[in-house]
Design a protein around this motif. Sequence first.
Motif, short mmCIF file in Angstrom:
data_model
loop_
_atom_site.label_atom_id
_atom_site.label_comp_id
_atom_site.label_asym_id
_atom_site.label_seq_id
_atom_site.Cartn_x
_atom_site.Cartn_y
_atom_site.Cartn_z
N GLU A 105 24.82 35.04 38.03
CA GLU A 105 23.98 35.21 37.01
C GLU A 105 23.53 36.77 36.49
OE1 GLU A 105 20.15 33.16 37.65
OE2 GLU A 105 19.43 33.68 35.90
N GLU A 106 23.68 37.58 37.38
CA GLU A 106 23.39 38.97 37.04
C GLU A 106 24.48 39.56 36.26
OE1 GLU A 106 23.43 37.57 40.08
OE2 GLU A 106 21.76 38.34 41.39
N ARG A 107 25.84 39.14 36.60
CA ARG A 107 26.98 39.61 35.79
C ARG A 107 27.18 41.03 36.21
NH1 ARG A 107 29.59 36.84 31.81
NH2 ARG A 107 30.43 38.78 30.88
N LEU A 108 27.29 41.28 37.93
CA LEU A 108 27.23 42.45 38.28
C LEU A 108 28.58 42.59 38.94
CD1 LEU A 108 23.62 43.21 39.40
CD2 LEU A 108 24.90 44.06 37.32
N LEU A 109 28.92 43.61 39.45
CA LEU A 109 30.08 43.95 40.44
C LEU A 109 29.69 43.68 42.00
CD1 LEU A 109 31.31 47.25 38.94
CD2 LEU A 109 32.24 44.98 38.60
N PRO A 135 36.41 46.93 43.18
CA PRO A 135 35.80 45.79 43.73
C PRO A 135 37.01 44.73 44.07
CG PRO A 135 34.97 46.27 41.52
CD PRO A 135 35.82 47.42 41.84
N ASP A 136 36.54 43.94 45.30
CA ASP A 136 38.06 43.28 45.77
C ASP A 136 38.35 42.11 44.67
OD1 ASP A 136 36.97 43.66 48.99
OD2 ASP A 136 35.46 43.88 47.61
N ASP A 137 37.49 41.62 43.84
CA ASP A 137 37.54 40.63 43.17
C ASP A 137 38.34 40.78 41.54
OD1 ASP A 137 35.31 41.45 42.27
OD2 ASP A 137 34.05 39.61 42.33
N HIS A 138 38.95 41.64 41.78
CA HIS A 138 39.67 42.14 40.27
C HIS A 138 40.60 40.92 39.91
CE1 HIS A 138 42.23 44.30 37.18
NE2 HIS A 138 41.13 45.05 37.08
N PHE A 139 40.61 40.56 38.95
CA PHE A 139 41.75 39.38 38.51
C PHE A 139 43.10 39.75 38.87
CE2 PHE A 139 44.01 36.94 35.65
CZ PHE A 139 43.59 35.48 35.83
N GLY A 140 43.47 40.98 38.78
CA GLY A 140 44.98 41.29 39.20
C GLY A 140 44.97 41.22 40.71
N LEU A 141 43.88 41.71 41.46
CA LEU A 141 44.05 41.78 42.86
C LEU A 141 44.17 40.11 43.30
CD1 LEU A 141 41.57 44.53 43.93
CD2 LEU A 141 43.94 44.51 44.37
N GLU A 142 43.46 39.49 42.81
CA GLU A 142 43.31 37.84 43.17
C GLU A 142 44.87 37.16 42.95
OE1 GLU A 142 40.12 35.58 41.75
OE2 GLU A 142 38.73 36.85 42.63
N LEU A 143 45.31 37.74 42.08
CA LEU A 143 46.87 37.19 41.40
C LEU A 143 47.88 37.91 42.65
CD1 LEU A 143 46.76 37.72 37.54
CD2 LEU A 143 46.53 35.70 38.83
N ALA A 144 47.65 39.05 42.86
CA ALA A 144 48.33 39.77 43.73
C ALA A 144 48.25 39.05 45.21
CB ALA A 144 48.12 41.31 43.98
N PHE A 145 47.02 38.60 45.56
CA PHE A 145 46.73 37.99 46.80
C PHE A 145 47.67 36.69 46.79
CE2 PHE A 145 44.07 34.98 49.33
CZ PHE A 145 44.54 35.61 50.53
#
Lengths: 245, 796
Positions: A105-109, A135-145
């Motif tokens: 809800e806060e839209r924070l990192l 941040p661990d949850d970068h869209f690209g990092l999630e794809l890389a995972f």
Amino acid sequence: MDRELVELHRARQVIYAALAEVFLQVPEASMLQRQMGEKIFGCFPLETNRPEVAEGVACLRQWEEPVAAGSLEEAVRGLRQDYTRLFMGPGRVLAPPWESVYRTEERLLFREPAMQVRNFYRRHGLEVPRLNQEPDDHFGLELAFMAVLAERTAGALEKAGAGIVAVAGGEAVAGQNLAEARYLVEEQHNFLREHLGQWVEPFTLDVERKATTAYYRGIALVTRGFIMDDEEWLLQDILPLGGYR
Amino acid sequence: MRLTRRSFIKGSLVAGAAAGLAGTWRSGQKWFREARATGSQPEERIAYTYHPPNCGGRCSMKCTVRDGRLVKIEPNEWPDKRFSLICLRGLSEVERVYSPDRIQQPMKRVGERGEGKFEPVSWEQALDDIAAKLKELKERYGGKAILFKSSSGVEYAYDDSLSASSRFVALLGAQGQGWEGIDIGAADGHNLVTGELAFGATQNEITDWVNSNLIILFGSNILETTMTDAQFFFDAQEAGAKIVSVDPVYSTTAAKADQWIPLRPGTDAALLWGMINLVLENDWYQDDYLKKYSTAPFLVRQDNGKLLRESDLAPAGSPDKYLVWDTVNNAARPHDAAGVSPALEGSFTTDGIQVKTVFTLLKETARQYTPAWAAETTKIPEQVIRDLTREYALGGPAVLGFGYAGTDKWYHADTFGRLAAILGVLTGNIGRVGGGVGGISHHITAWNALLAPWPLPPQFQPAPREIPFAEMPFKPNSVRAFIIQGNILQQHLASLDHTIEWIKKLELVVVIDPFFNPSSLWADYLLPACTCFESEYEVNNLQINRSHVLLQGKVIAPLFQAKTDFQIQKELAERLGLSQYLPKTPEELQRVRLASGDPALEGITVEALKANNYVMRLKVPEEPYRGYRDHKFPTPTGKLELYHEVLLPEGMALPKYEEPYEASPQNPLYKKYPLVYIQTKHRFRAHSQFSNARWLLEINPEPVLEINPADAEARGLKDGDLVEVFNDRGQVRVRCQFTPEMRPGMVKISEGWWLRYFAAGSFQSLTNPTLNPRQLKEIHGPVVPFYDSLVEVRKV
């Protein structure tokens, strides 16, 4: 048949890795040359019914055509501007590429999603290099995972080659590598269900709407179509069948 | 195994092709490292920092860090528990630290200045480029071509404005412009009387207010600007003090005060003159105090307006010895001669020179400023002025306090400061328990101690300041590179369009900030700074505030690629071959600063601070700080000075009343632009800091133009209409908000809103940049008269 399943995971690995690079890296000529040369997006390697993929591929081709004919450098300049505005700012980032921003809800990192993603990575012996800074949850990092897990799945299946045939033939051979492959596929499905799948839609919609280049519009569409398709595939076609038992 | 529709791999990838591509796009592995931590138990620790300058509080903050993330901010426990507080701005910091809008890595401009086109670059490249340019400019034009300035929110200020900690200006021989131009107008005049340097504070600590009978606040909304001091406001009221708010706006402070005096904007000096007139005419002044501690009995030559000196009467006499009329010998004698009993009033002749005492001249000047005149000028009923003055002069001890905007951002603000101090002197309220005159915001007066500056070899000296910063957009000067920490361009200069014209002519503009503040739009390089929670070092900074020493530790590692201001300076200095002169770590610097030998710092070390929650009280008495109890003042004469020869050429050796420069009905421009336009401070911001705090934006989402319904209706406006506010300097578009609790004839937009929150334009496009030349002679230089501006409003 067994080879094809291995190939399939390799293909997934390639797509995830190539997309990860697109989101994680400020575009450079060499990256684009590679993408165009291998037609990785221009001729999407997997069959899919998702209209987004076809539409995205069309966008990417539309972007590629004049580039192939004209100046790559100029095109790269345009892409760098687009990338910067979409994912970096400065100022209001148009498509903030972090799961925590879309899912809290806060839209924070660095909110809870980032910590959950961190635990996923750790379960597989991975960690972001600048822990607590990037941040661990970068869209690209999630794809890389996802690319890492797809690669490991392909590897495990390859090692268990004989076992797969046995599965296809209906014989239950529960080799260690098969168990590993099954676990990895489950993890990929879990990760898609709990993370990437949770925000791919709003995030890629933002990219699609706010991009000024056909390239990022295309990437957004292809990514959305591919991920939704992949989640469905992992769930519907693999898990209920128990294909790896 | 069943084939799925999806599992058909297209031709290009069949049979091993994917393996080939997997070589091209190596696995996702390269974006990760091997996991180091394995434990699943969250690791939790406590760390301490404090809020950097200008939020009015400097609250020390106790931070909970879980798994490397800042998750909670609480007030730290101070030895003096009254300061264990925090306000909304402090609490909202988690939101700013983890804002997705932070600048992630250095950025370089790729479009035109102001176009807003940037590209990420590495720190290496950004710093290499900046250092090369600075070097080139310095070699070609000298250090004066480089200008440093920092805004609020910057603790490690390169311009040395608020702390002598950085020394970057001296190291480069550059020009540094500290707090010139803003918040110093009243202090300029106050300094002439008292010699006090910082922001006009011959004020007792606010904790002494309980000892006052009357507290008059001029243009101060202290309950919003210094929330953490609100308790002392109410303590004073409960102890029986009457609090009066003199303010055209019914502010939060006015609402809580015992009396509200809504004078016409910019006429505070007229009210003071009316009060001075009454004090003098009714003999309500402190005769003994004036004779002992002020220059009231000094003699002024009637032929040239100068003070009579010993050297005027005897060639061998001292030119620094001022004479008074000794009633014992009936002759002019040095004021400090033994046995002298000075006449406070009178006209005398000595050696053929006609003289009058300063007091007599003041009285003669004051005679024209009758209560009736003051009432007419300020639009306050005469009886209100009479009652207020009687209470102030006879019902003391009393405080006369002002904020740093309401009475300050006017062309003649120095005169207000002088008159306020003079009124305090006449009534003996300076250096008195329960008294005081001066700025009262952000707990400005408290016990203090000297922190030692970082020593530099003598060859490193700042370049002399050429002209006041606020004149730079308008007058030729040597500046070619401008290094900005924070938000200077929209915040410290009036008439933004002029500022931009100037900025576009510079060769290098660097902006250092955690966020894309409005100054950043014109930068060539944006460098991401850490917030006060992040550092590369375990010990980051230190300051003295509210009689305590506060240490700032590292709470979390820098986010993204941000660096501390300390680190950026260090890495730039390395490239300029100067880093050997700087401290290697902030801790080394803090150790030097603490080792000043000031007895109040005894026993306070980095180790001791760490062992004591990062906050220790100075070794000072328990009682509130009260300045000048000995009545020795840092003026040339050591006394409270009521007469200022330095302003003789301006005819202002004694102050005179002047109408606001622009915002006056006497100005012909008033016919075209009949509304006075002010920009008050707001509880959700400290200047422009926190303008982008999203949690605060939820309750205060956009700037509004506050306008009295009478003025609005005369213009056919409805509450909430989008309006254009305009004058010859520019325009801004905002929604209007009916505000009956404000005098008609004026409008306001609260200060500090970033550009992007306006429908068009900026609140700062309309403000008056005209500087008062006489203030060049005054201690802080000219004040920018932001409030001394006229506008008109129309519906869009």
